[in-house]
Design a protein around this motif. Structure first.
Motif, PDB file in Angstrom:
ATOM      1  N   ARG A  22       0.837  -1.210   0.000  1.00 49.75           N
ATOM      2  CA  ARG A  22       0.000   0.000   0.000  1.00 49.75           C
ATOM      3  C   ARG A  22       0.871   1.260   0.000  1.00 49.75           C
ATOM      4  O   ARG A  22       0.578   2.250  -0.670  1.00 49.75           O
ATOM      5  CB  ARG A  22      -0.932  -0.007   1.221  1.00 49.75           C
ATOM      6  CG  ARG A  22      -2.110  -0.969   1.090  1.00 49.75           C
ATOM      7  CD  ARG A  22      -3.133  -0.731   2.188  1.00 49.75           C
ATOM      8  NE  ARG A  22      -2.614  -1.131   3.487  1.00 49.75           N
ATOM      9  CZ  ARG A  22      -2.735  -2.356   3.996  1.00 49.75           C
ATOM     10  NH1 ARG A  22      -3.374  -3.294   3.314  1.00 49.75           N
ATOM     11  NH2 ARG A  22      -2.251  -2.647   5.194  1.00 49.75           N
ATOM     12  N   PHE A  23       1.960   1.209   0.767  1.00 55.81           N
ATOM     13  CA  PHE A  23       2.887   2.352   0.839  1.00 55.81           C
ATOM     14  C   PHE A  23       3.515   2.620  -0.531  1.00 55.81           C
ATOM     15  O   PHE A  23       3.603   3.774  -0.969  1.00 55.81           O
ATOM     16  CB  PHE A  23       3.972   2.049   1.882  1.00 55.81           C
ATOM     17  CG  PHE A  23       4.988   3.147   2.053  1.00 55.81           C
ATOM     18  CD1 PHE A  23       4.713   4.247   2.846  1.00 55.81           C
ATOM     19  CD2 PHE A  23       6.234   3.085   1.427  1.00 55.81           C
ATOM     20  CE1 PHE A  23       5.648   5.254   3.023  1.00 55.81           C
ATOM     21  CE2 PHE A  23       7.167   4.084   1.586  1.00 55.81           C
ATOM     22  CZ  PHE A  23       6.876   5.168   2.388  1.00 55.81           C
ATOM     23  N   GLU A  24       3.908   1.539  -1.218  1.00 57.53           N
ATOM     24  CA  GLU A  24       4.489   1.685  -2.552  1.00 57.53           C
ATOM     25  C   GLU A  24       3.500   2.322  -3.522  1.00 57.53           C
ATOM     26  O   GLU A  24       3.855   3.204  -4.315  1.00 57.53           O
ATOM     27  CB  GLU A  24       4.901   0.317  -3.107  1.00 57.53           C
ATOM     28  CG  GLU A  24       6.128  -0.286  -2.463  1.00 57.53           C
ATOM     29  CD  GLU A  24       6.464  -1.623  -3.101  1.00 57.53           C
ATOM     30  OE1 GLU A  24       5.806  -2.624  -2.753  1.00 57.53           O
ATOM     31  OE2 GLU A  24       7.361  -1.661  -3.949  1.00 57.53           O
ATOM     32  N   GLY A  28       3.859   5.872  -5.627  1.00 62.90           N
ATOM     33  CA  GLY A  28       3.735   5.961  -7.075  1.00 62.90           C
ATOM     34  C   GLY A  28       2.687   6.960  -7.501  1.00 62.90           C
ATOM     35  O   GLY A  28       2.860   7.653  -8.500  1.00 62.90           O
ATOM     36  N   ARG A  29       1.595   7.043  -6.737  1.00 64.20           N
ATOM     37  CA  ARG A  29       0.525   7.985  -7.078  1.00 64.20           C
ATOM     38  C   ARG A  29       0.981   9.429  -6.900  1.00 64.20           C
ATOM     39  O   ARG A  29       0.689  10.289  -7.733  1.00 64.20           O
ATOM     40  CB  ARG A  29      -0.697   7.716  -6.207  1.00 64.20           C
ATOM     41  CG  ARG A  29      -1.915   8.557  -6.572  1.00 64.20           C
ATOM     42  CD  ARG A  29      -3.060   8.296  -5.620  1.00 64.20           C
ATOM     43  NE  ARG A  29      -2.754   8.751  -4.269  1.00 64.20           N
ATOM     44  CZ  ARG A  29      -2.856  10.039  -3.888  1.00 64.20           C
ATOM     45  NH1 ARG A  29      -3.228  10.973  -4.758  1.00 64.20           N
ATOM     46  NH2 ARG A  29      -2.578  10.376  -2.646  1.00 64.20           N
ATOM     47  N   LYS A  30       1.747   9.714  -5.844  1.00 66.59           N
ATOM     48  CA  LYS A  30       2.181  11.088  -5.555  1.00 66.59           C
ATOM     49  C   LYS A  30       3.393  11.510  -6.380  1.00 66.59           C
ATOM     50  O   LYS A  30       3.600  12.700  -6.618  1.00 66.59           O
ATOM     51  CB  LYS A  30       2.519  11.225  -4.076  1.00 66.59           C
ATOM     52  CG  LYS A  30       1.309  11.160  -3.155  1.00 66.59           C
ATOM     53  CD  LYS A  30       1.741  11.392  -1.714  1.00 66.59           C
ATOM     54  CE  LYS A  30       0.533  11.427  -0.772  1.00 66.59           C
ATOM     55  NZ  LYS A  30       0.957  11.650   0.634  1.00 66.59           N
ATOM     56  N   GLY A  31       4.209  10.534  -6.771  1.00 72.05           N
ATOM     57  CA  GLY A  31       5.420  10.878  -7.502  1.00 72.05           C
ATOM     58  C   GLY A  31       6.455  11.572  -6.647  1.00 72.05           C
ATOM     59  O   GLY A  31       7.245  12.390  -7.143  1.00 72.05           O
ATOM     60  N   VAL A  32       6.450  11.275  -5.358  1.00 73.09           N
ATOM     61  CA  VAL A  32       7.386  11.890  -4.415  1.00 73.09           C
ATOM     62  C   VAL A  32       8.345  10.819  -3.916  1.00 73.09           C
ATOM     63  O   VAL A  32       7.927   9.716  -3.552  1.00 73.09           O
ATOM     64  CB  VAL A  32       6.638  12.524  -3.221  1.00 73.09           C
ATOM     65  CG1 VAL A  32       7.636  13.096  -2.221  1.00 73.09           C
ATOM     66  CG2 VAL A  32       5.702  13.617  -3.712  1.00 73.09           C
ATOM     67  N   ALA A  33       9.648  11.134  -3.923  1.00 71.94           N
ATOM     68  CA  ALA A  33      10.645  10.178  -3.447  1.00 71.94           C
ATOM     69  C   ALA A  33      10.482   9.948  -1.946  1.00 71.94           C
ATOM     70  O   ALA A  33      10.073  10.842  -1.194  1.00 71.94           O
ATOM     71  CB  ALA A  33      12.047  10.692  -3.746  1.00 71.94           C
ATOM     72  N   THR A  34      10.812   8.743  -1.513  1.00 75.13           N
ATOM     73  CA  THR A  34      10.697   8.385  -0.098  1.00 75.13           C
ATOM     74  C   THR A  34      11.642   9.227   0.752  1.00 75.13           C
ATOM     75  O   THR A  34      12.834   9.340   0.429  1.00 75.13           O
ATOM     76  CB  THR A  34      11.057   6.904   0.093  1.00 75.13           C
ATOM     77  OG1 THR A  34      10.299   6.123  -0.819  1.00 75.13           O
ATOM     78  CG2 THR A  34      10.766   6.457   1.511  1.00 75.13           C
ATOM     79  N   PRO A  35      11.155   9.827   1.819  1.00 75.03           N
ATOM     80  CA  PRO A  35      12.055  10.568   2.708  1.00 75.03           C
ATOM     81  C   PRO A  35      13.043   9.627   3.381  1.00 75.03           C
ATOM     82  O   PRO A  35      12.830   8.412   3.437  1.00 75.03           O
ATOM     83  CB  PRO A  35      11.104  11.219   3.713  1.00 75.03           C
ATOM     84  CG  PRO A  35       9.874  10.383   3.680  1.00 75.03           C
ATOM     85  CD  PRO A  35       9.764   9.857   2.291  1.00 75.03           C
ATOM     86  N   VAL A  36      14.133  10.195   3.885  1.00 78.54           N
ATOM     87  CA  VAL A  36      15.165   9.370   4.520  1.00 78.54           C
ATOM     88  C   VAL A  36      15.476   9.905   5.913  1.00 78.54           C
ATOM     89  O   VAL A  36      15.243  11.076   6.229  1.00 78.54           O
ATOM     90  CB  VAL A  36      16.458   9.329   3.682  1.00 78.54           C
ATOM     91  CG1 VAL A  36      16.210   8.709   2.322  1.00 78.54           C
ATOM     92  CG2 VAL A  36      17.050  10.722   3.525  1.00 78.54           C
ATOM     93  N   GLU A 133       7.297  17.677  -5.181  1.00 77.48           N
ATOM     94  CA  GLU A 133       6.255  18.540  -4.601  1.00 77.48           C
ATOM     95  C   GLU A 133       6.811  19.457  -3.512  1.00 77.48           C
ATOM     96  O   GLU A 133       6.118  19.846  -2.583  1.00 77.48           O
ATOM     97  CB  GLU A 133       5.113  17.694  -4.038  1.00 77.48           C
ATOM     98  CG  GLU A 133       4.361  16.913  -5.113  1.00 77.48           C
ATOM     99  CD  GLU A 133       3.175  16.154  -4.551  1.00 77.48           C
ATOM    100  OE1 GLU A 133       3.091  16.011  -3.303  1.00 77.48           O
ATOM    101  OE2 GLU A 133       2.335  15.704  -5.352  1.00 77.48           O
ATOM    102  N   GLY A 134       8.086  19.795  -3.649  1.00 80.36           N
ATOM    103  CA  GLY A 134       8.706  20.710  -2.698  1.00 80.36           C
ATOM    104  C   GLY A 134       8.961  20.118  -1.324  1.00 80.36           C
ATOM    105  O   GLY A 134       9.212  20.865  -0.366  1.00 80.36           O
ATOM    106  N   HIS A 135       8.937  18.778  -1.191  1.00 76.34           N
ATOM    107  CA  HIS A 135       9.166  18.154   0.108  1.00 76.34           C
ATOM    108  C   HIS A 135      10.600  18.335   0.598  1.00 76.34           C
ATOM    109  O   HIS A 135      10.853  18.298   1.796  1.00 76.34           O
ATOM    110  CB  HIS A 135       8.856  16.654   0.035  1.00 76.34           C
ATOM    111  CG  HIS A 135       7.393  16.351   0.123  1.00 76.34           C
ATOM    112  ND1 HIS A 135       6.466  16.929  -0.712  1.00 76.34           N
ATOM    113  CD2 HIS A 135       6.692  15.532   0.958  1.00 76.34           C
ATOM    114  CE1 HIS A 135       5.257  16.477  -0.406  1.00 76.34           C
ATOM    115  NE2 HIS A 135       5.366  15.632   0.601  1.00 76.34           N
TER     116      HIS A 135
END
Length: 365
Positions: A22-24, A28-36, A133-135
């Motif tokens: 679900r997280f994946e 994919g829907r948001k197009g935002v890289a996973t934070p670290v 998205e500016g994250h």
């Protein structure tokens, strides 16, 4: 993420695996890289259950340090004399630019010799806002550095060789090296530019160029790939249009720079006499012109070369149909004309007119 999936499958953690799926999908829907999470010089992806004590999943399943993206852009790259000036920005994707430790790395391609040089860190407000998205933003990713080729090797000049240019981008205890130049502003040229640098008592050729096909910057010191001789040639020999008593050499030159006065015609009369005439920017045709006021030359058979430091180019022969120059020196007639018996070598005969022969020629029927 594949490493984490395998761990969950191996330990039959089905609910956790479904949550990861679900997280994946959401990523994919948001197009935002996973934070670290950065800890102890390592980067861990913030996937579900990171450091959840009830699951006990090892940190190694989340470690993405080696997979961090490295991004850069060069906004300035130019040689001025013996100094290389570089500027731009560089950062590790998803790592905030805190405790920045970026350095410039020069590495000689064949020997592997390396020199690391400090850079000035500069602000880059708003960098990163157009991605993810500016994250993530990178407020101090900028760099500026001036490298003196004559002192960059711990106070000594860089040896001859091909010096690949990289940034070692560091933040929060993590660092990655990246070759720079493939991403650069449109105003930053990538074509090879050869400069003649006078340092350490000798002139050297230094070329800043971008590699093919990757387009990264490299310094060629000592003509490893970019020779000086093909970049200069004497294209014309004629009398100057606005000064008939001056022999003019047109010079084609694609060198990007050389010390003032270094490019010059050197003449010798074969008896120890010499004369030097520097090149000047041409108002027409050739890139440079050298003017030789023949009326100032002593009598003799003059040969010569175009020289620049330790490089030399033979002068083309004076055209046989060139009309002799004539003038008076202390009331007596003098002339300068091509010496046609010297083959393909440049040869200019400067002499006082023999009045007896001149009169005899005129009286001859």
């Amino acid at each position: 993420m594949a490493r984490l999936r395998l761990h969950l499958v191996r330990h039959t953690m089905l609910d956790e695996l479904l949550e990861l799926v679900r997280f994946e999908s959401e990523l994919g829907r948001k197009g935002v890289a996973t934070p670290v999470l950065v800890d102890g010089g390592r980067a861990y992806a913030r996937y579900p259950y990171l450091r959840d004590p009830s699951r006990g999943i090892p940190d190694a399943c989340y470690d993405v340090t080696r997979r961090l993206g490295v991004r850069h852009r060069v906004t300035r790259a130019e040689l001025q004399g013996s100094s290389l000036h570089l500027a731009g920005n560089g950062y590790l994707h998803r790592i905030a630019t805190e405790d920045v430790t970026t350095e410039l790395l020069l590495r000689e391609r064949d020997s592997g010799t390396e020199y690391r040089l400090p850079v000035a860190h500069t602000p880059t407000p708003g960098l990163g806002r157009e991605d993810d998205e500016g994250h993530y933003v990178y407020e101090t990713a900028g760099f500026e550095v001036s490298v003196d080729i004559d002192t960059a090797a711990h106070g000594s000049g860089l040896p001859d060789g091909l010096w690949d240019i990289s940034l070692v981008i560091g933040a929060q205890g993590i660092s990655r090296a990246v070759r720079i130049g493939s991403k650069r502003d449109a105003s930053v040229p990538g074509a090879a530019a050869t400069h003649i640098v006078d340092g350490g008592g000798r002139a050297r050729a230094v070329t800043l160029y971008t590699t093919t096909p990757h387009g990264n910057f490299t310094l060629d010191i000592g003509e490893r790939k970019h020779g000086v001789l093909p970049q200069v040639r004497v294209s014309t020999v004629r009398w100057a249009a606005d000064a008939p008593g001056e022999l003019e050499f047109g010079v084609r030159c694609t060198l990007a720079g050389f010390p003032d006065g270094a490019l010059a015609v050197h003449l010798e009369d074969g008896r120890g006499g010499t004369a030097v005439f520097p090149a000047h920017a041409s108002p027409y045709g050739a890139d440079f012109v050298v003017r030789v006021p023949v009326a100032e030359l002593p009598a003799g058979l003059w040969a010569g070369q175009l020289r620049l430091g330790g490089w030399a180019w033979d002068l083309p022969p004076v055209p046989e149909d060139l009309v002799p120059a004539k003038w008076r020196r202390r009331g007596l007639p003098w002339y300068a004309k091509p010496a046609t018996d010297q083959g393909e070598a440049f040869a200019l005969q400067v002499a006082r007119t023999d009045l007896v022969r001149a009169v005899a020629r005129r009286l001859k029927p």
